[in-house]
Design an enzyme around this catalytic site. Structure first.
Site, mmCIF file in Angstrom:
data_model
loop_
_atom_site.group_PDB
_atom_site.id
_atom_site.type_symbol
_atom_site.label_atom_id
_atom_site.label_comp_id
_atom_site.label_asym_id
_atom_site.label_seq_id
_atom_site.Cartn_x
_atom_site.Cartn_y
_atom_site.Cartn_z
ATOM 1 N N HIS A 293 0.865 -1.184 0.000
ATOM 2 C CA HIS A 293 0.000 0.000 0.000
ATOM 3 C C HIS A 293 0.902 1.234 0.000
ATOM 4 O O HIS A 293 1.565 1.524 0.995
ATOM 5 C CB HIS A 293 -0.913 -0.015 1.228
ATOM 6 C CG HIS A 293 -1.919 -1.123 1.177
ATOM 7 N ND1 HIS A 293 -2.350 -1.809 2.286
ATOM 8 C CD2 HIS A 293 -2.572 -1.663 0.113
ATOM 9 C CE1 HIS A 293 -3.235 -2.733 1.906
ATOM 10 N NE2 HIS A 293 -3.381 -2.660 0.595
ATOM 11 N N GLU A 296 1.350 4.028 2.733
ATOM 12 C CA GLU A 296 1.801 3.662 4.076
ATOM 13 C C GLU A 296 3.325 3.767 4.140
ATOM 14 O O GLU A 296 4.054 2.775 4.206
ATOM 15 C CB GLU A 296 1.277 2.259 4.415
ATOM 16 C CG GLU A 296 -0.253 2.259 4.484
ATOM 17 C CD GLU A 296 -0.905 0.891 4.351
ATOM 18 O OE1 GLU A 296 -2.137 0.841 4.207
ATOM 19 O OE2 GLU A 296 -0.189 -0.124 4.367
ATOM 20 N N HIS A 386 3.157 -2.711 6.924
ATOM 21 C CA HIS A 386 2.082 -1.767 6.556
ATOM 22 C C HIS A 386 1.941 -0.654 7.587
ATOM 23 O O HIS A 386 2.616 -0.640 8.611
ATOM 24 C CB HIS A 386 0.738 -2.518 6.497
ATOM 25 C CG HIS A 386 0.602 -3.425 5.326
ATOM 26 N ND1 HIS A 386 -0.233 -3.161 4.267
ATOM 27 C CD2 HIS A 386 1.211 -4.610 5.044
ATOM 28 C CE1 HIS A 386 -0.143 -4.143 3.384
ATOM 29 N NE2 HIS A 386 0.722 -5.035 3.825
ATOM 30 N N GLU A 462 1.582 -3.787 11.332
ATOM 31 C CA GLU A 462 0.904 -2.495 11.173
ATOM 32 C C GLU A 462 1.518 -1.461 12.114
ATOM 33 O O GLU A 462 1.733 -1.736 13.290
ATOM 34 C CB GLU A 462 -0.593 -2.628 11.500
ATOM 35 C CG GLU A 462 -1.363 -3.577 10.585
ATOM 36 C CD GLU A 462 -1.697 -2.978 9.226
ATOM 37 O OE1 GLU A 462 -1.417 -1.779 9.008
ATOM 38 O OE2 GLU A 462 -2.231 -3.719 8.378
HETATM 39 ZN ZN ZN Z 1 -1.665 -1.599 4.226
#
Ligand code: ZN
Length: 491
Positions: A293, A296, A386, A462
């Site tokens: 992504h 990010e 991420h 994350e």
């Molecule tokens: Zn992500």
């Protein structure tokens, strides 16, 4: 009609040429404004939408200029009464640009509200993403210049379409525990030197709009600045990735960089392989991937810290690890999306983290090439890095919902998480996503797909956009440096 000018008096001719000149000036200034407010592609899209609406018997939408009039007649600043707002006022010399690597933002208006400038900037869409049924947006990164013309007046930048973004909960939500009374949960990032990114304390989210006020009296870093960059998080552009490959990775005796394919825009997909004293046949095959992504950017800072420590010839942990493992790293999974300033997709609108079941060369070549290399090299472990818009914590999401999930994988995951938390307390195991129920994992998500394909410990890592609520930092929030240290600690 017959080619002859009607007879005119001298004064009539003067009046007429005056009108023509006035019209020309108006036309030119309209063109200048149009070039500021609307790119050619935006205008083309607007024409296409109008044609479509008319064809369906609907009223065509308001023209750009009438929409601007509506916007500027809307009260822009609460608490300021009895003032009118004028677009393109005395603050028209303020500059705006997002035309650079990882830039995102489109200037809508600059207004004068009671003598103070307000700049309205829309976040622009990623291409439409089929599996998510929407065009994503949330990443912003733009430059505001000619600040000296403000003569010390504060400038408010409003993102009017913040509420339409993919994760509006990322702008607002609960106050972070441990922050001072009234502190906003999300505070925008700003920089005047593109090296140090600070948090803008005067950031607020209300009625679907994100408001950021740049005031040198409140933020000393802005004092005397000619320009400022604003971003969702400290950017890590495709250019920075290329610098890291050229300066840190390529010069290391332990590392090789291999181009394993190309993106749709024609960028290289790069695989870094790091070897120490372990023989390939005995070594565990350990993978780290980041930036599926593109918005990010935390993930790139994490990988930056991880690679620098892994390649440090004097680091005893790195050398001990490389005595047992070969480490494969894909630092930039989505170079096109990163360069184009997207939140979640590649150039074609593919959400790469939903492509791990059947990646396609003409839609998601990034995943196609990396997955092929994983099958060729083998995979005993992978961390997919991420950032999360809403949750103010560092956490992992595991493969508990995969059909292959077992006591062995659960024990490995527990051991890994406990060790990581001891090594860097910015990581924690209390807050995170709800754990998938058995056999309910979406195998198109990278970590689940890999876990199932290789029966290996694979996790999604994350990091927050807001801050770590267990250790908030009012100056920098969750920052590039903290990402780097968390990356280094993963060794
Ligand atoms: Zn992500």
């Amino acid at each position: 009609a017959n080619g002859q000018h009607p007879k005119q008096t001298e004064s009539e001719r003067e009046r007429k040429s005056g009108i023509e000149l006035g019209e020309r000036v108006n036309t030119i200034s309209a063109q200048v404004k149009a070039s500021i407010f609307a790119s050619a592609s935006f205008a083309r899209a607007a024409v296409a939408r109008t044609v479509h609406r008319v064809a369906r018997g609907q009223r065509p939408p308001l023209s750009l200029s009438s929409r601007r009039r509506r916007l500027s007649s809307k009260p822009l600043s609460k608490g300021v009464t009895g003032t009118t707002t004028r677009a393109m006022s005395s603050f028209q010399n303020l500059g705006f640009s997002s035309c650079f690597d990882s830039g995102n933002g489109k200037l809508v208006t600059i207004s004068d509200v009671g003598g103070l400038p307000i700049m309205r900037v829309n976040i622009t869409n990623d291409p439409y993403t089929e599996v998510d049924g929407r065009a994503h947006k949330m990443w912003f990164h733009f430059k505001v210049s000619n600040l000296r013309g403000l003569q010390g007046k504060p400038l408010t930048v409003v993102l009017p379409n913040a509420g339409d973004c993919s994760y509006p909960g990322g702008w607002g939500g609960e106050a972070l525990k441990g922050t001072p009374e009234g502190a906003a949960p999300y505070r925008a990032c700003f920089s005047v030197d593109r090296q140090n990114w600070l948090r803008l304390n005067d950031t607020s989210y209300e009625d679907g709009e994100l408001r950021m006020t740049l005031d040198a009296k409140a933020e000393p870093a802005l004092e005397g600045a000619d320009f400022v960059y604003l971003a969702y998080f400290a950017p890590y552009s495709q250019e920075q990735h290329m610098d890291l490959m050229a300066t840190v990775v390529a010069s290391s005796a332990k590392a090789t960089v291999r181009t394993i394919g190309r993106t749709l825009d024609g960028a290289d997909m790069e695989l870094v392989t790091v070897r120490g004293s372990a023989k390939d046949e005995d070594a565990k095959k350990v993978w780290f991937i980041a930036r599926q992504h593109p918005g990010e950017s935390q993930a790139s800072w994490w990988i930056d810290g991880f690679l620098r420590r892994l390649l440090d010839p004097s680091d005893p942990i790195a050398n001990a690890l490389l005595a047992k493992a070969v480490v494969h790293v894909v630092p930039m999974m989505n170079p096109d999306g990163a360069r184009r300033g997207y939140l979640r997709t590649n150039a074609a609108g593919a959400n790469l983290n939903r492509e791990w079941q059947t990646p396609k060369l003409d839609y998601s070549p990034e995943v196609f090439h990396v997955l092929r290399e994983m099958h060729e090299e083998g995979l005993d472990f992978c961390l997919d890095v991420h950032g999360d818009e809403a949750l103010p914590y560092n956490f992992i999401a595991g493969g508990e919902g995969c059909p292959c999930w077992s006591d062995r994988l659960a024990a490995l995951q527990k051991e890994w998480c406990d060790a990581y938390e001891r090594t860097n307390p910015d990581f924690q195991q209390v807050e995170g996503y709800p754990v998938d129920k058995p056999n309910e994992a979406n195998l198109a998500i990278g970590s689940n797909g890999m876990c199932q394909a290789f029966d290996a410990l694979v996790m999604t890592m994350e990091m927050p956009f807001k801050d770590n609520a267990n250790a908030p930092d009012m100056k920098v929030g969750w920052s590039a440096d903290r990402c780097r240290r968390l990356g280094g600690a993963a060794l």
